[in-house]
Enzyme design. Structure first.
Site, PDB file in Angstrom:
ATOM      1  N   CYS A 104       8.454  10.285   0.428  1.00 15.36           N
ATOM      2  CA  CYS A 104       9.222  11.276  -0.339  1.00 15.36           C
ATOM      3  C   CYS A 104       8.352  12.509  -0.419  1.00 15.36           C
ATOM      4  O   CYS A 104       7.283  12.556   0.188  1.00 15.36           O
ATOM      5  CB  CYS A 104       9.681  10.743  -1.705  1.00 15.36           C
ATOM      6  SG  CYS A 104       8.423  10.538  -2.963  1.00 15.36           S
ATOM      7  N   HIS A 156      -8.346  -4.083   0.970  1.00 13.22           N
ATOM      8  CA  HIS A 156      -8.571  -4.601  -0.382  1.00 13.22           C
ATOM      9  C   HIS A 156      -7.298  -5.027  -1.106  1.00 13.22           C
ATOM     10  O   HIS A 156      -7.349  -5.910  -1.955  1.00 13.22           O
ATOM     11  CB  HIS A 156      -9.282  -3.557  -1.242  1.00 13.22           C
ATOM     12  CG  HIS A 156     -10.692  -3.330  -0.821  1.00 13.22           C
ATOM     13  ND1 HIS A 156     -11.520  -2.467  -1.508  1.00 13.22           N
ATOM     14  CD2 HIS A 156     -11.437  -3.825   0.206  1.00 13.22           C
ATOM     15  CE1 HIS A 156     -12.709  -2.446  -0.928  1.00 13.22           C
ATOM     16  NE2 HIS A 156     -12.674  -3.259   0.129  1.00 13.22           N
TER      17      HIS A 156
END
Length: 146
Positions: A68, A101
């Site tokens: 967006c 991670h």
């Protein structure tokens, strides 16, 4: 990363960059499913973010790419879903970390703030990075609200 069919979604502000993402995916040989929007007409990012999230949660697609204007709105929408870990990236190093991670299953980019070249670098890093597991899995297991 094992790629199934990549789910993609954007609002009007992310539409142009999403068209570039489609070309990138085609160049790399990745199939994709477009959850919309399909024009630059003003629309609500949440409609398309929810559709993409549901596609991932139902196993139709994996992973996802969402765009967006700032990346924030669609990212917030995606992360309301329990099965989604969406990460907003504006540089390749962040894309590396959201995979390594956080095992992010949706890459989010800010369509109004990055170039196509930066988007390419971000996607290259996202797709090339493996999840490290270990202590990171423990942390991920604590994310869902039960």
């Amino acid at each position: 990363m094992e790629v199934k069919t990549v789910g993609i979604a954007s609002d009007h502000a992310g539409y142009a960059l999403k068209q570039f993402v489609k070309k990138y995916l085609e160049e790399k040989g990745y199939a994709y499913k477009d959850y919309g929007t399909y024009t630059e007409a003003s629309c609500d990012y949440s409609d398309f973010g929810h559709a993409l999230a549901e596609g991932i949660e139902q196993g139709e697609v994996y992973p996802g790419i969402a765009i967006c204007g700032s990346g924030e709105g669609i990212n917030m929408t995606l992360n309301k879903h329990q099965g989604i870990r969406a990460g907003l990236c504006w540089i390749p190093e962040i894309a590396h970390l959201i995979r390594q991670h956080n095992n992010a299953n949706v890459l989010v980019m800010p369509g109004r703030f990055i170039s196509e070249e930066t988007a390419r670098q971000i996607m290259d890093e996202y797709f090339a990075t493996a999840f490290e597991g270990g202590r990171h899995q423990q942390r991920i297991d604590k994310i869902p609200v039960k």
